[in-house]
Scaffold this motif. Structure first.
Motif, short mmCIF file in Angstrom:
data_model
loop_
_atom_site.label_atom_id
_atom_site.label_comp_id
_atom_site.label_asym_id
_atom_site.label_seq_id
_atom_site.Cartn_x
_atom_site.Cartn_y
_atom_site.Cartn_z
N TYR A 187 0.80 -1.23 0.00
CA TYR A 187 0.00 0.00 0.00
C TYR A 187 0.83 1.27 0.00
O TYR A 187 1.08 1.90 1.03
N TYR A 188 1.25 1.64 -1.24
CA TYR A 188 1.94 2.90 -1.53
C TYR A 188 1.18 3.53 -2.70
O TYR A 188 0.39 2.89 -3.36
N GLY A 189 1.48 4.78 -2.99
CA GLY A 189 0.94 5.42 -4.19
C GLY A 189 -0.57 5.27 -4.33
O GLY A 189 -1.33 5.50 -3.39
N PRO A 239 11.19 -7.76 5.42
CA PRO A 239 12.53 -7.14 5.36
C PRO A 239 12.64 -6.34 4.06
O PRO A 239 13.29 -6.76 3.12
N CYS A 240 11.97 -5.20 4.03
CA CYS A 240 11.76 -4.48 2.77
C CYS A 240 13.07 -4.16 2.07
O CYS A 240 14.00 -3.62 2.67
N MET A 241 13.16 -4.50 0.80
CA MET A 241 14.34 -4.26 -0.04
C MET A 241 15.59 -4.94 0.54
O MET A 241 16.71 -4.56 0.21
N PRO A 259 16.36 4.59 -2.97
CA PRO A 259 16.67 3.24 -2.47
C PRO A 259 15.57 2.23 -2.78
O PRO A 259 15.80 1.03 -2.71
N CYS A 260 14.36 2.70 -3.10
CA CYS A 260 13.28 1.79 -3.52
C CYS A 260 12.27 2.60 -4.31
O CYS A 260 12.27 3.83 -4.26
N MET A 261 11.38 1.90 -5.01
CA MET A 261 10.46 2.60 -5.92
C MET A 261 9.49 3.54 -5.19
O MET A 261 8.99 4.48 -5.78
N ALA A 262 9.24 3.27 -3.91
CA ALA A 262 8.23 4.08 -3.19
C ALA A 262 8.84 5.23 -2.40
O ALA A 262 8.12 6.02 -1.79
N ALA A 263 10.17 5.34 -2.41
CA ALA A 263 10.82 6.28 -1.48
C ALA A 263 10.48 7.75 -1.73
O ALA A 263 10.58 8.57 -0.81
N GLY A 314 11.58 -3.29 9.21
CA GLY A 314 10.50 -3.22 8.23
C GLY A 314 10.73 -2.16 7.18
O GLY A 314 11.87 -1.83 6.86
N CYS A 315 9.65 -1.61 6.68
CA CYS A 315 9.70 -0.70 5.52
C CYS A 315 9.73 0.76 5.97
O CYS A 315 8.84 1.21 6.69
N ARG A 316 10.75 1.48 5.51
CA ARG A 316 10.87 2.91 5.87
C ARG A 316 9.75 3.73 5.22
O ARG A 316 9.27 4.71 5.80
N CYS A 317 9.38 3.37 4.02
CA CYS A 317 8.34 4.13 3.33
C CYS A 317 7.00 3.97 4.05
O CYS A 317 6.26 4.93 4.26
N GLN A 318 6.73 2.73 4.45
CA GLN A 318 5.47 2.48 5.15
C GLN A 318 5.45 3.17 6.52
O GLN A 318 4.41 3.70 6.93
FE1 FES Z 1 9.94 -0.35 1.79
FE2 FES Z 1 10.63 1.86 0.47
S1 FES Z 1 9.07 0.45 -0.05
S2 FES Z 1 11.67 0.91 2.11
#
Ligand code: FES
Length: 376
Positions: A187-189, A239-241, A259-263, A314-318
């Motif tokens: 769940y991004y974007g 363990p995102c990315m 660093p990832c597509m959602a950053a 976990g995920c920094r973006c989340q």
């Molecule tokens: Fe998980 Fe960016 S999508 S760190």
């Protein structure tokens, strides 16, 4: 308490050649603010990026978007990547593609093509994609096989199609896929925007996992099936990315390196551009890539948690999208002080949707008109 900061050699580059796309998928992970064509990098820019990537030790390139085949220079990009001995995978919607175009890609040296599909039927698939796409995909799949290329496919799973996992696997087998990624929506974007209509119920998920296991047993080695976990229903985060800035980097259509597509969704961070800095400098020295490497940046409960070496918090973006602070533990983690955000969302979905969910005769959710379609 903290670990040693270790900088790996990156393994993969995701090249987002364009955000333009003939589809309008309701779960697209592209940013809500899509980049315009005028801001896209030029062919020499991309050639330069590939050369820098190869020098850096990258071995694999994923050409994606949007729809990368909307760029007429894809063949030149593929050829240069192959000259540099990079493995090249292209991710396409398969819409607007011709048989000749697929042969040209094969001639340019493409290693594999990943074709997306939305559902086992045209009616549901086209509703999810927001355009007539399903029949084009079927033809494109056949042309990929006829060109002698491996056909890899992917489907994003969510509340509108997760009831049909077995049928989707059957469809991909019948189209000749060698590999199918069954990716539960992240769940991004646009997916975040539509989350209330996309997150499956727990009962749907359990049924889908059973269907996946049955298909795995039935097809054996005929098709490689990959199940990408439904993040929100786990007790510990993904363990995102493989950890922030650990194995791969993404270049956006206008040249920012992430660093990832959602950053780009982390609005408190600044990301460098290939127009100003080298990939090597960005990978090794930029503040954005170093922000969450290692373990010293962590706050509690991650800082002293025994799981930190496995899930990296976990995920920094989340963490940013759900708490407004990208340093926090991913709220998916049951030990996070923000885990109530996730349990609240899950309860609201499971309390308001019946097990088999209310569908029209066509299989489509009556709520489709209320979705936000990407790029519309
Ligand atoms: Fe998980 Fe960016 S999508 S760190």
């Amino acid at each position: 308490m903290g670990g040693t900061l270790e900088i790996n050699i990156p393994y993969a580059l995701t090249a987002e050649l364009t955000h333009r796309c003939p589809l309008h998928c309701v779960y697209c992970s592209n940013p809500i603010e899509l980049q315009k064509r005028e801001r896209e990098l030029t062919t020499p820019d991309w050639i330069n990026i590939l050369e820098e990537a190869a020098d850096l030790g990258i071995v694999q390139v994923h050409l994606t978007g949007g729809e990368p085949l909307l760029r007429p220079d894809v063949d030149r990009i593929i050829k240069r990547a192959r000259e540099l001995d990079l493995y090249v995978n292209l991710i396409t919607s398969g819409v607007g593609v011709t048989e000749k175009r697929i042969r040209q890609l094969a001639h340019a040296g493409i290693d594999s093509i990943q074709l997306s599909v939305q559902a086992p039927t045209a009616e549901l698939g086209d509703a999810i994609a927001g355009s007539f796409a399903h029949e084009y995909k079927k033809r494109t799949a056949a042309w990929i096989r006829e060109a002698g290329l491996p056909l890899h496919m992917n489907v994003v799973l969510h509340r509108q199609n997760i009831h049909a996992v077995e049928e989707m696997i059957e469809l991909c087998v019948s189209w000749g896929a060698e590999r199918l990624e069954l990716a539960n929506a992240q769940y991004y974007g646009w997916a975040l925007l539509n989350r209330q209509h996309l997150l499956p119920t727990k009962a749907q998920l359990a049924a889908a996992e059973e269907a996946y296991a049955r298909a795995k047993a039935r097809y054996g080695r005929q098709i490689e099936l990959i199940w990408v976990i439904p993040d929100y229903y786990e007790d510990f985060p993904k363990p995102c990315m493989g950890g922030w800035s650990s194995i791969s980097m993404t270049v956006t259509p206008d040249g920012r390196v992430l660093p990832c597509m959602a950053a780009s969704g982390i609005q408190t961070m600044k990301f460098e551009s290939v127009k100003e800095k080298s990939l090597k400098w960005i990978w090794e020295e930029s503040p954005s890539f170093n922000a969450y490497r290692g373990f010293d940046w962590m706050v509690e409960p991650c800082r002293s948690c025994e799981h930190r070496f496995r899930d990296f918090g976990g995920c920094r973006c989340q963490a940013f999208l759900l708490t407004g602070d990208s340093q926090q533990a991913d709220p998916v983690c049951s030990r996070s002080p923000h885990h109530g955000i996730i349990t609240g969302i899950i309860s609201s979905i499971n309390d308001t949707n019946t097990e088999d969910h209310e569908r029209t005769d066509s299989g489509a959710d009556p709520l489709f008109p209320f979705y936000s379609y990407r790029g519309r």
